[in-house]
Design an enzyme around this catalytic site. Sequence first.
Site, mmCIF file in Angstrom:
data_model
loop_
_atom_site.group_PDB
_atom_site.id
_atom_site.type_symbol
_atom_site.label_atom_id
_atom_site.label_comp_id
_atom_site.label_asym_id
_atom_site.label_seq_id
_atom_site.Cartn_x
_atom_site.Cartn_y
_atom_site.Cartn_z
ATOM 1 N NE ARG A 34 -3.749 -2.176 2.542
ATOM 2 C CZ ARG A 34 -4.924 -2.250 1.926
ATOM 3 N NH1 ARG A 34 -5.318 -1.252 1.160
ATOM 4 N NH2 ARG A 34 -5.689 -3.310 2.070
ATOM 5 N N GLY A 87 7.427 -22.570 9.384
ATOM 6 C CA GLY A 87 8.584 -23.153 10.048
ATOM 7 C C GLY A 87 9.372 -22.070 10.760
ATOM 8 C CB ALA A 97 11.717 -12.048 7.448
ATOM 9 C CE LYS A 125 4.902 -18.746 14.842
ATOM 10 N NZ LYS A 125 5.718 -17.524 14.698
ATOM 11 C CG ASP A 130 7.215 -21.173 13.494
ATOM 12 O OD1 ASP A 130 8.017 -20.234 13.605
ATOM 13 O OD2 ASP A 130 6.064 -21.026 13.045
ATOM 14 N NE ARG A 142 6.168 -8.245 13.145
ATOM 15 C CZ ARG A 142 6.646 -8.618 11.966
ATOM 16 N NH1 ARG A 142 7.814 -8.143 11.553
ATOM 17 N NH2 ARG A 142 5.992 -9.450 11.198
ATOM 18 C CD GLU A 172 -0.860 -11.962 11.750
ATOM 19 O OE1 GLU A 172 -1.915 -11.778 12.363
ATOM 20 O OE2 GLU A 172 -0.715 -11.702 10.526
#
Length: 346
Positions: free
Chosen positions: A40, A146, A150, A201, A254, A265, A291
Amino acid sequence: MTRAAGGRRVAVLGAGSWGTTFAQLVADADPTASVVVWGRDASVTEEITRERANSRYLPGLRLPAGVSGTTGLAAALEGADDVVLAVPVQRLRGVLTAAAPHLGGSGGGRPAVVSLLKGLEVDTHLRVSQLVAEVLGELPYAVVSGPNLAREIAERRPCATVVASAHEQVADRTAALCATDYFRPFTARDVVGVEVAGAAKNLLAVGVGLAEGLGLGDNAKASVIALGLAEVTRLVVALGGSAATVAGLAGAGDAFATCASTLSRNHRLGVGLSQGRPLQEVLDGLGGTAEAVGTARSITALAEGAGVAMGVVEQVAAVLVQGRDPRDAALHLLSQPLRDERLPWR
């Protein structure tokens, strides 16, 4: 979208750190591919195109020549053979609805959908595969999950992952899309297990962050991870997935990465909340979506509906959803009944 001769056309919806990194993976796996990242913010997408960089989310790194950016959703999706989902889960329905009229592969067929997302829709408690099917109908679908921090992958450090699809050919195709000498995908069929483990998780990472910020020690953090994974296993099995999935890369792998790394985060969210800071203040300082916040209510609702007790997850959810005092919640993260560890806690 321009296309190199013989290459795949890939649209990545989401110009954050993971979406941009996955675009790099696709271009590294196939230098003839044309990969366009939709976002965006024009300043981000223009920098991707002009400078082959995303300094907001991946400072100091350069992208391969085959990657470009755009704010035009129709332009990103034009002729796409694969559509990669990398937007926050709570924005996904709107993005899919807007994308639906523009989906059509370079050969005229419908594209494959690849999810990088780890969460549940807050109002419906749907997994991403269910949400995609509801909005777009039945399309070839795979989920990548997994220990996928990033920044490390963008730096081309070695990493393994799981690519799960109900159809073996779709899993194989998606694995080939992103397989490089530093990123090794393993295929699986358990979409339910991979998606539920990936969503749950995040709450374990917040719990470990709480324990770390409060100085409860490594024993407490390890106990939260182990007990939490046991809870996730019971939920996955109750929803039709496999316990083996939770023991593998998409579950334990993960969780270990997300719970232990300051790149996570959700981990940083737990640490911030342990300091007594307001939830929104901590979220604003993360530089991306955590999330766990949107997923907390959905995970506990799924567990309640399945009759699965999730003591660790419920304590973390109480902090995120009900505003429970983090210190009080952290001290109760291990408050399970005294019983045989092997017994199901229902």
